[in-house]
Design an enzyme around this catalytic site. Structure first.
Site, PDB file in Angstrom:
ATOM      1  N   ASP A   1      -2.395  -9.598   9.298  1.00  0.00           N
ATOM      2  CA  ASP A   1      -1.208 -10.441   9.112  1.00  0.00           C
ATOM      3  C   ASP A   1       0.029  -9.901   9.808  1.00  0.00           C
ATOM      4  OD1 ASP A   1      -2.771 -12.050   7.562  1.00  0.00           O
ATOM      5  OD2 ASP A   1      -1.870 -11.503   5.645  1.00  0.00           O
TER       6      ASP A   1
ATOM      7  N   GLY B   1       0.845  -1.181   0.000  1.00  0.00           N
ATOM      8  CA  GLY B   1       0.000   0.000   0.000  1.00  0.00           C
ATOM      9  C   GLY B   1       0.884   1.235   0.000  1.00  0.00           C
TER      10      GLY B   1
ATOM     11  N   ARG C   1     -15.912  10.123  14.448  1.00  0.00           N
ATOM     12  CA  ARG C   1     -16.338   8.786  14.049  1.00  0.00           C
ATOM     13  C   ARG C   1     -16.757   7.914  15.225  1.00  0.00           C
ATOM     14  NH1 ARG C   1     -11.874   7.893   9.179  1.00  0.00           N
ATOM     15  NH2 ARG C   1     -12.926   9.301   7.729  1.00  0.00           N
TER      16      ARG C   1
ATOM     17  N   GLU D   1      -0.586   1.714   8.874  1.00  0.00           N
ATOM     18  CA  GLU D   1      -1.573   1.245   9.831  1.00  0.00           C
ATOM     19  C   GLU D   1      -1.066   0.077  10.667  1.00  0.00           C
ATOM     20  OE1 GLU D   1      -6.329  -0.054   9.806  1.00  0.00           O
ATOM     21  OE2 GLU D   1      -5.331   0.553   7.942  1.00  0.00           O
TER      22      GLU D   1
ATOM     23  N   ALA E   1      -9.154   4.109  -0.517  1.00  0.00           N
ATOM     24  CA  ALA E   1      -9.482   5.349   0.189  1.00  0.00           C
ATOM     25  C   ALA E   1     -10.009   6.377  -0.806  1.00  0.00           C
ATOM     26  CB  ALA E   1      -8.242   5.884   0.899  1.00  0.00           C
ATOM     27  N   GLN E   2     -11.109   7.014  -0.450  1.00  0.00           N
ATOM     28  CA  GLN E   2     -11.753   7.913  -1.409  1.00  0.00           C
ATOM     29  C   GLN E   2     -11.465   9.377  -1.152  1.00  0.00           C
ATOM     30  OE1 GLN E   2     -15.926   6.990  -1.103  1.00  0.00           O
ATOM     31  NE2 GLN E   2     -15.793   5.476  -2.717  1.00  0.00           N
TER      32      GLN E   2
ATOM     33  N   ALA F   1      -5.473  -0.901   1.867  1.00  0.00           N
ATOM     34  CA  ALA F   1      -6.487   0.122   2.116  1.00  0.00           C
ATOM     35  C   ALA F   1      -6.312   1.367   1.255  1.00  0.00           C
ATOM     36  CB  ALA F   1      -6.464   0.513   3.600  1.00  0.00           C
ATOM     37  N   THR F   2      -5.068   1.735   0.902  1.00  0.00           N
ATOM     38  CA  THR F   2      -4.843   3.025   0.239  1.00  0.00           C
ATOM     39  C   THR F   2      -5.625   3.140  -1.057  1.00  0.00           C
ATOM     40  OG1 THR F   2      -2.611   3.100   1.164  1.00  0.00           O
ATOM     41  CG2 THR F   2      -3.111   4.616  -0.626  1.00  0.00           C
TER      42      THR F   2
END
Length: 565
Positions: free
Chosen positions: A217, A18, A290, A378, A52-53, A48-49
């Site tokens: 992982d 990522g 959040r 992350e 990502a929006q 995830a990258t």
């Protein structure tokens, strides 16, 4: 089963591709190291990258006067007193330079009057978040880093590698043992230093917004090698993940940027805005963080005021068709193809597992407590404390990736040669070639684990639920057994699932044990049996593996430096 053992070596091994992994590889190569970039899927297209929006938080001050210290204070406030302050400072202080470098590389940040545009996001004290456009920021970041990666010398790329175990030599990490998914063959990856950039753990949950390879992982690899984890109880749920009606071919977290622009209203089944009941009056705006947003929606559902599918309504019906078209652009047509007309109907939304604040213990140089092992993105725990500030994820990936690559290369330079032996390679190699006749339904075990985590280790927790989850995790671990099923041929999905579950079950236990031990509510960790935040728990929890068992140990004070003793 008999295979020809495959081998590869480099100065620096980077696991995960990522944004954090790609930037680590780029920076290590710039420092003169030979780099091997290993990935489960396609290089630069997993994790995830690429999914990502939206926005990236950074104190550029391009539109509104700003300074990294203001971003830092907002990060600490969002973290509810548990941020690793040196890591949070690194994220905020180095963020502008990384974002500017991405601009130099042609990422295409949106501009206004010639300056990089910056948007407001919940939890920030001013407009601070850059973006490419509100639906393509992550893909643009990934594409840009892939382009730089492909132009860099000294980087080899290897996909279809499932990392089974980190290699250890005299207590130092010297690479990894992997399973080549395409052939089923074992692979030894030898390196003077290793960077774990494997992302988070959201695949553990039934409703999640990330790639299928985000099963924790890196956390499991680090834990089994002897490294420490921190803050594992803090799983962030994105409050307005799409719930109903069904969307095809669209991201479940797509609604966030349009709340930024239009102030979509969160409503219960009485058509009431309700966040003021939980301490944040939005009044048609988007200011709730959040953790509080997730809590508010679920408490409304619990009180019988939820939407039909178990969430809340998100309504843009106060906006004109022209305003919706202006904000959504061609997305309006894609929604129409799914039978959604926002001028006439709300959609249903509910919390969805999105990010993990915990992870591997690392210092500001991204060193873990194992020599030769670094972490990035992350995979690193602590920078965001109990709740991540909106927009910090890609900033963290870039800053921590660059730092990890730089320092891993420096460590490799100080090692004159790779060690002649590896302490634990044979056990890992034996596992990759082992087989059992166990007729496991691994897909069913994955589904059971995800449902257990969603129901009992999700946004709302209790001792009863957490205990039930731990019992189920123990039962599933026993059912999994000690060796994988299948014949070991290429892309044997039951066998691949077994290796995934081996990691997922260990990480799930770490999350649930840490959540059970923290007897308070703080940030993303909400205990219904301990609903108040307690000053006695203004401290971090470390996770280690002792004699094969997960051990939780609270720090004596809030963490101030990253490496645990």
């Amino acid at each position: 089963m008999s295979y020809e053992l495959m081998r590869a070596e480099a100065d620096v091994l980077v696991i995960g591709s990522g944004a954090a992994g790609m930037y680590a590889a780029i920076e290590a190569a710039r420092e003169g190291a030979s780099v091997l970039l290993a990935e489960r899927s396609l290089i630069g297209r997993g994790g995830a990258t690429v999914m990502a929006q939206m926005t990236v938080a950074v104190a550029l001050g391009a539109e509104t006067p700003d300074h990294w210290s203001h971003h830092y204070q907002d990060t600490l406030a969002a973290g509810r007193g548990l941020c690793n302050e040196p890591l949070a400072q690194l994220l905020c202080e180095d963020g502008p330079d990384c974002i500017q470098k991405m601009d130099d590389w042609g990422v295409g940040w949106a501009r206004k009057d010639g300056r990089i545009a910056q948007a407001m996001a919940p939890g920030h004290d001013r407009p601070r978040c850059v973006y490419v456009d509100f639906l393509s920021t992550g893909p643009a970041v990934s594409r840009t880093l892939r382009s730089v990666l492909n132009k860099s010398t000294g980087i080899r790329k290897a996909g279809d590698l499932c990392i089974v175990e980190l290699q250890l030599t005299d207590g130092a990490v010297t690479g990894a043992v992997a399973l080549h998914l395409g052939s089923g063959a074992p692979v030894i990856l030898s390196a003077k230093s290793t960077v774990l950039a494997t992302g988070g753990l959201t695949r553990l949950y039934r409703r999640n917004s990330a790639s299928a390879n985000m099963g924790g992982d890196g956390y499991a690899l680090a834990l089994r090698a002897g490294a420490s984890l921190v803050d594992m109880e803090f799983v962030q749920f994105f409050p307005i993940g799409h719930l109903a009606p069904r969307l095809i071919g669209m991201d479940p977290i797509m609604w966030d940027p349009f709340r930024y622009k239009l102030g979509g209203r969160l409503l219960n089944n009485r058509n009431e805005e309700f966040t003021q009941r939980y301490g944040v009056a939005e009044d048609g705006k988007y200011v709730i963080t959040r953790d509080l947003g997730s809590y508010a929606i679920l408490k409304e559902v619990e009180a019988g005021r939820g939407s039909p599918h178990g969430g809340a309504y998100l309504s843009f019906q106060h906006c004109s068709a022209a305003a919706l078209r202006d904000a959504f652009g061609p997305v309006i047509d894609r929604l129409a193809a799914n039978g959604i007309d926002l001028t006439k109907m709300p959609v249903e939304v509910a919390p969805i597992a999105h990010y993990h604040m915990g992870g591997i213990v690392a210092d500001p140089q991204m060193r873990t407590d194992l020599p030769g092992l670094y972490a990035a993105g992350e995979a690193v725990g602590g920078a965001n404390g109990a709740n991540r500030l909106s927009g910090n994820a890609i900033t963290e990936a870039l800053v921590f990736g660059r730092q990890a690559g730089r320092n891993a290369a420096d460590y490799a330079k100080r090692m004159h040669a790779l060690p002649d032996r590896v302490d634990n390679a044979q056990a890992a190699l034996s596992l990759t070639t082992a087989s059992s006749n166990n007729d496991l339904n691994t897909a069913e075990i994955v589904q059971t684990l995800q449902s257990t985590m969603q129901d009992y280790v999700g946004p709302l927790r209790s001792q009863t639920g957490l205990t039930r989850a731990l019992d189920t995790i123990a039962s599933l671990t026993s059912e999994l057994g000690d060796s994988p099923p299948g014949d070991g041929k290429g892309f044997d999905m039951r066998r691949i699932d077994w290796f995934d579950l081996r990691n997922m079950l260990l990480v799930a236990r770490a999350v649930a044990e840490a959540a059970l031990a923290r007897v308070e509510s703080r940030g993303a960790h909400q205990r219904e049996d301990y609903p108040q935040q307690s000053p006695d728990w203004a401290l971090n929890q470390f996770v280690r593996l002792r004699n094969g068992r997960v051990a939780i140990s609270p720090a004596t004070t809030k963490i101030s430096t990253a490496v645990a003793s």
